[in-house]
Design a protein around this motif. Structure first.
Motif, short mmCIF file in Angstrom:
data_model
loop_
_atom_site.label_atom_id
_atom_site.label_comp_id
_atom_site.label_asym_id
_atom_site.label_seq_id
_atom_site.Cartn_x
_atom_site.Cartn_y
_atom_site.Cartn_z
N SER A 1 -2.01 -5.40 22.53
CA SER A 1 -2.19 -4.75 21.23
C SER A 1 -1.14 -5.20 20.22
O SER A 1 -0.15 -5.85 20.57
N ARG A 2 -1.38 -4.86 18.97
CA ARG A 2 -0.40 -5.06 17.90
C ARG A 2 0.45 -3.80 17.80
O ARG A 2 -0.01 -2.70 18.01
N MET A 3 1.70 -4.00 17.43
CA MET A 3 2.63 -2.88 17.29
C MET A 3 3.17 -2.85 15.87
O MET A 3 3.30 -3.88 15.21
N LYS A 4 3.51 -1.66 15.43
CA LYS A 4 4.05 -1.48 14.09
C LYS A 4 5.58 -1.50 14.12
O LYS A 4 6.20 -0.92 15.02
N VAL A 5 6.15 -2.18 13.16
CA VAL A 5 7.59 -2.08 12.91
C VAL A 5 7.75 -1.10 11.76
O VAL A 5 7.29 -1.35 10.65
N ASN A 6 8.37 0.04 12.05
CA ASN A 6 8.47 1.13 11.07
C ASN A 6 9.91 1.30 10.58
O ASN A 6 10.86 1.12 11.34
N LEU A 7 10.02 1.67 9.32
CA LEU A 7 11.31 1.90 8.69
C LEU A 7 11.42 3.38 8.32
O LEU A 7 10.52 3.94 7.70
N TYR A 8 12.53 4.01 8.71
CA TYR A 8 12.81 5.40 8.38
C TYR A 8 14.15 5.46 7.64
O TYR A 8 15.15 4.92 8.10
N ILE A 9 14.15 6.12 6.48
CA ILE A 9 15.35 6.27 5.67
C ILE A 9 15.62 7.76 5.47
O ILE A 9 14.72 8.52 5.15
N ALA A 10 16.87 8.16 5.68
CA ALA A 10 17.24 9.57 5.55
C ALA A 10 16.85 10.11 4.18
O ALA A 10 17.02 9.44 3.16
#
Length: 310
Positions: free
Chosen positions: A252-261
């Motif tokens: 499968s494809r995977m997501k690279v996710n960004l989280y900022i406070a």
């Protein structure tokens, strides 16, 4: 005397970096029509076409290629002037969490650029599993984190989607043998999904290595004692992608996710997030997805990628 519009030049550079008007508009937090209008005004002022719109993907004309270098220099000087004369340099610490397997190649480039733009800020880099990083982020122990996940959580932003691929020793043959021998870390999120795909394909497998160290997994795979899976573009040294010709299941494809406070405690935090986002935009073959876990539009100003064990 005629003067070039720096706003239009910034849009032009963004198009060149992003490879298209739509991506550039999202990156600049502008509408596509606004960016197109800026480019039209710039072309009218210069009396020449700078974008080649004849192909499916927008490219630069010879004039545009010549303009690009000048535009970068003018914007850099403009930003330097404002940085020196209109604000004091931020000081403090930012905690950045990144899964170890997506540290390269994007993060060192981001840290180098951030250190140049914010010399008094210190970035503490934490490398761990996605599950651990998200728990630390929830407790307020990290300001910015990257994750690799099937979906994106609340408050997160998907900045890339990458294929999960099989890797083995260069020229190795272990992947042809059955049962297929696997090497993973204990907490690797990809592990169960890969095992399920093998089961569905009717391929017998066994765990050759279950380790707490990425280096142990890499050494085992590079010795052709087992195979592993990584996100495309993040292959570690001494291993290579397995061209299995359909003898192993596609993954499968995977997501690279960004989280900022939220709220970020300084503008430098937002700037670091913007630089990470831009690093993924600039990586060829790494499409950026405008997907937010909370359904909201990202609103960070421009300030200026990886197997994920989770």
């Amino acid at each position: 005397m005629r003067n070039l519009d720096l706003t239009s030049l910034r849009s032009f550079v963004a198009i060149a970096d992003a490879g298209g008007v739509t991506r550039a508009a999202g990156f600049l937090n502008l509408t596509q029509s606004a960016v197109s209008m800026q480019i039209k005004r710039l072309e009218e002022m210069l009396g020449t076409q700078i974008l080649d719109r004849s192909a499916r993907q927008v490219g630069l004309t010879p004039s545009g290629e010549q303009l690009l270098g000048y535009a970068r220099r003018m914007l850099a000087l403009n930003d330097e002037i404002f940085g020196k004369l209109t604000r004091s340099e931020p000081e403090g610490e930012i905690v950045l969490g990144v899964p170890h397997d997506i540290v390269y190649p994007a993060i060192p480039q981001v840290l180098r650029r951030f250190a140049k733009d914010y010399p008094k800020m210190r970035v503490s880099l934490i490398s761990s599993f996605t599950r651990v990083l998200k728990a630390q982020f929830a407790r307020g122990e990290c300001d910015v984190i990257l994750t690799t996940e099937k979906d994106v959580g609340a408050g997160g932003e998907t900045i890339a989607e990458l294929d999960l691929i099989w890797v083995g020793a260069p020229g190795g043959a272990r992947w042809k043998q059955r049962p297929l021998r696997l090497a993973y870390e204990h907490n690797c999120f990809f592990r169960q999904g890969v095992q399920a795909e093998l089961d569905r394909a009717g391929i017998a497998w066994e765990m050759a290595v279950e380790a707490d160290s990425t280096r142990v997994v890499e050494a085992t795979v590079s010795a052709d004692l087992a195979v592993h899976t990584v996100l495309q573009g993040s292959e570690p040294p001494y291993v290579e992608r397995i061209n299995h010709g359909g003898q192993l299941p596609d993954l499968s494809r995977m997501k690279v996710n960004l989280y900022i406070a939220d709220p970020a405690h300084s503008e430098a935090v937002l700037a670091l997030g913007a630089m990470i986002r831009q690093a993924y935009v600039a990586r060829p073959g790494r499409p950026v997805v405008s997907e937010r876990g909370d359904g909201l539009q990202q609103d960070h100003h421009l300030a200026g990628g990886l197997s994920a064990a989770q």
